[in-house]
Scaffold this motif. Sequence first.
Motif, PDB file in Angstrom:
ATOM      1  N   MET A  20      -4.680 -11.100  59.756  1.00 35.32           N
ATOM      2  CA  MET A  20      -4.660 -11.052  60.971  1.00 35.32           C
ATOM      3  C   MET A  20      -3.961 -10.567  62.238  1.00 35.32           C
ATOM      4  O   MET A  20      -2.512 -10.102  62.318  1.00 35.32           O
ATOM      5  N   TYR A  21      -5.085  -9.793  63.107  1.00 32.90           N
ATOM      6  CA  TYR A  21      -4.486  -8.512  63.601  1.00 32.90           C
ATOM      7  C   TYR A  21      -4.127  -9.053  64.974  1.00 32.90           C
ATOM      8  O   TYR A  21      -4.907  -8.394  66.070  1.00 32.90           O
ATOM      9  N   ILE A  22      -3.038  -9.384  65.833  1.00 32.46           N
ATOM     10  CA  ILE A  22      -3.398 -10.524  66.681  1.00 32.46           C
ATOM     11  C   ILE A  22      -2.552  -9.761  67.899  1.00 32.46           C
ATOM     12  O   ILE A  22      -1.364  -8.987  67.508  1.00 32.46           O
ATOM     13  N   GLY A  23      -3.130  -9.518  69.044  1.00 28.17           N
ATOM     14  CA  GLY A  23      -2.515  -9.074  69.628  1.00 28.17           C
ATOM     15  C   GLY A  23      -3.574  -7.278  69.861  1.00 28.17           C
ATOM     16  O   GLY A  23      -2.001  -6.191  69.782  1.00 28.17           O
ATOM     17  N   ALA A  40     -10.458  -4.279  52.477  1.00 28.15           N
ATOM     18  CA  ALA A  40      -9.752  -5.265  53.004  1.00 28.15           C
ATOM     19  C   ALA A  40     -10.576  -5.973  54.132  1.00 28.15           C
ATOM     20  O   ALA A  40     -11.324  -5.244  55.173  1.00 28.15           O
ATOM     21  N   SER A  41     -10.499  -7.168  55.223  1.00 30.12           N
ATOM     22  CA  SER A  41     -10.889  -7.667  56.013  1.00 30.12           C
ATOM     23  C   SER A  41      -9.595  -8.261  57.012  1.00 30.12           C
ATOM     24  O   SER A  41      -8.579  -8.715  56.529  1.00 30.12           O
ATOM     25  N   ILE A  42     -10.086  -7.145  58.048  1.00 32.79           N
ATOM     26  CA  ILE A  42      -9.297  -7.185  59.403  1.00 32.79           C
ATOM     27  C   ILE A  42      -9.431  -8.080  60.094  1.00 32.79           C
ATOM     28  O   ILE A  42     -10.128  -6.973  60.727  1.00 32.79           O
ATOM     29  N   ASN A  72     -13.951  -3.871  56.186  1.00 35.18           N
ATOM     30  CA  ASN A  72     -14.133  -4.935  56.982  1.00 35.18           C
ATOM     31  C   ASN A  72     -13.385  -5.105  57.749  1.00 35.18           C
ATOM     32  O   ASN A  72     -12.730  -6.206  58.219  1.00 35.18           O
ATOM     33  N   ILE A  73     -14.049  -4.904  59.527  1.00 35.67           N
ATOM     34  CA  ILE A  73     -13.483  -5.398  60.281  1.00 35.67           C
ATOM     35  C   ILE A  73     -14.192  -5.541  61.945  1.00 35.67           C
ATOM     36  O   ILE A  73     -15.007  -6.094  62.137  1.00 35.67           O
ATOM     37  N   GLU A  74     -13.983  -7.295  62.132  1.00 33.79           N
ATOM     38  CA  GLU A  74     -14.338  -8.256  62.850  1.00 33.79           C
ATOM     39  C   GLU A  74     -13.162  -8.225  64.229  1.00 33.79           C
ATOM     40  O   GLU A  74     -11.956  -8.744  64.283  1.00 33.79           O
TER      41      GLU A  74
END
Length: 212
Positions: A20-23, A40-42, A72-74
Amino acid sequence: MKKFEYIVKTYLPSENLCVMYIGANTGQELEYFFKYFKNASIYCFEPLKRTVVVLEETISNLKEKYPDVDLNIEVINKAVCNTDGDIEIWHDPKSPTHQSATIMPLPHPGDKSHHHIDKMMVKGIKLDTFIQEKKIDKIDLIYADVEGAQGPLIDGADKALQISDYLYIETDGWWGGLNLDGIKERLKDKFSVELRLSHDTFFTRKGWERRT
């Protein structure tokens, strides 16, 4: 940045990474994941639409640079906090893309930040709501650069923190946010300090063994 790269390559599992890449801002840290992981899922959370445009360009450029990496980047155009729905955010409308923005109330006028001179409405979401919607049951890392809003983030992430191995978060108290002692108190002794950095702290969830 070098210290965060060390964390990425040293602590995180080599397969099936969930971050979870927050900010996320313009994606300054994303290349580290492309360098060290094949899958990876980011999930990138960024509340400002003009910054999201550059973030998506960063992702596109990295995919061209690392063609053999299938991440997989959302991108989620929302602020992670303690509420779902509309929320007020302070920012600098003159700043083109990379900038500081916060949901924290501004200090009194004498201490007004030059980064946060105007406000706008954006969408907010609790991390618990997000993982429930996505049916996520394991998080390797929560990376949180939330400009003082650590408390609201933690308040909306009780279940997410229970399934997270690591937490990387600001602990310098800027913009009225929590310092290290405040973060530790809000985490209710569920995490221990793994590494201290200049403005941030890297925590490990207690009671588990590192996956490799």
